[in-house]
Design an enzyme around this catalytic site. Sequence first.
Site, short mmCIF file in Angstrom:
data_model
loop_
_atom_site.label_atom_id
_atom_site.label_comp_id
_atom_site.label_asym_id
_atom_site.label_seq_id
_atom_site.Cartn_x
_atom_site.Cartn_y
_atom_site.Cartn_z
CG ASP A 1 -14.12 66.22 -4.04
OD1 ASP A 1 -13.14 66.07 -4.79
OD2 ASP A 1 -14.51 65.36 -3.24
CE LYS B 1 -18.33 60.32 -4.86
NZ LYS B 1 -16.99 59.74 -4.67
CG ASN B 2 -16.35 61.57 -1.11
OD1 ASN B 2 -16.58 60.67 -1.94
ND2 ASN B 2 -15.69 62.68 -1.42
CB CYS C 1 -7.96 58.17 -10.95
SG CYS C 1 -7.71 59.61 -9.94
NE ARG D 1 -17.17 56.96 -9.88
CZ ARG D 1 -15.91 57.26 -9.59
NH1 ARG D 1 -15.09 57.68 -10.52
NH2 ARG D 1 -15.47 57.12 -8.36
NE ARG E 1 -7.57 60.40 -5.89
CZ ARG E 1 -8.90 60.41 -5.96
NH1 ARG E 1 -9.49 60.30 -7.10
NH2 ARG E 1 -9.62 60.52 -4.88
#
Length: 417
Positions: A306, A22-23, A117, A398, A122
Amino acid sequence: MDRILIKGGRPLHGEIPIRGAKNAALPLMTAGLLTDERLVLSNVPLLADLHTMGELLAQHGVAMEPGDGGRTLSIGGRITNTLAPYDIVRKMRASILVLGPLLARCREAKVSLPGGCAIGARPVDLHLKGLEQMGAEIRLEGGYVHAAVPQGLRGADIVFPFVSVGATENLLMAATLAQGRSVLANAAREPEITDLADCLVAMGARIEGIGTDQLVVEGVASLHGAAHPIVPDRIETGTYACAAGIAGGAVTLLGARLDHMAALAVALAEAGVEVSETAGGLLVRRLNGLHGTDMKTEPYPGFPTDMQAQFMSLMSVAEGAAMITETIFENRFMHAPELNRMGARINVHGSSAIVRGVRALQGAPVMATDLRASVSLVLAGLAAQGETIVNRVYHLDRGYESVERKLGACGAEIERI
Ligand code: UD1
């Protein structure tokens, strides 16, 4: 609203395909703004965040055509609008990555500030300072970044005061089309950045130092189309490795790469979970019992933030204690109180958490407010006695493709309700 129901206590045996990261996919999609020609991405994961990025690109006039059942994305078209509106940006912070490419191509952009968030404040100050050094005039007004660079971006020597993945990506993309040479020092060197740099080179960019913390970019007048396979997701890999660790059993992660998760593999080995390379990917096996293992998150190649929540779930049922320290985000322990509701013994003190392993967790209804915290609760559910219901599954969607199908195929009792 969807929920995930897990009946814990079953070991995992089988194969799980690992998809593109995803990233990596999100910045690669924004790289599609750097040319009118087609950028074709393959090994695409089917995730809600990519859909959101597609909406944002469409807003800029750039279309995204899926192929091969969604496994490829062809991105292309002329930019007709340089506004990135709040309604899309607020859904996903990575939207800020359109700023560098829009400025480089159109010399102006108006992009909503992403705001805070769940895992912390951030800010995007490093992104903005870097673009200012490249000649952009930036003003913040009404919650938006208004950026303009009438003469076009020019190369600059940028030294990041600390490592930022997103700022490195934004400025790297901007530098490819700036006039002259840019040096990005103390750059992030996550595999997703290497993947982006490799794709930019395939599009005609001139970048040296790829994979290191100093990227040297010689700007070119234009980039062209390219085809690029997305790097396998090291966080998805690590998550399923922790699943095999917490549930027990042996799982093959097809297409996964050990070299992108070295720090995690060391921590897993100390904890009693073996990760070894096979012809098609990685084999993960829990050997005997789990052992408490200290860990600290760091920029790559250190232990990824993560993966912190998933590792904490694993440690919650290990023998002995583990000290887990979070150095990247200031508020990333929201899973700890939820794990405690399942019987874990976790004490958080500032940026560290002491996890005293318990013999077993008990199922409970739980929820989390971010992606990795949510999946850590799914992992805890695999090991818990009785039923666990994970609420707010949209966080999972997500960043994880069919988590319940992948775990179910390996013998977990898990379903979406
Ligand atoms: C990316 C990842 C995210 C991961 C994080 C760290 C994507 C889409 N997201 O997020 O999953 O958890 O890297 O590996 O790739 N910071 C500032 N000012 C800035 C930029 C960052 O203070 O201008 C701070 C952040 O608040 C944070 C730290 O720097 O404390 C690192 O953030 P960064 O590496 O930029 O994370 P993201 O790119 O947002």
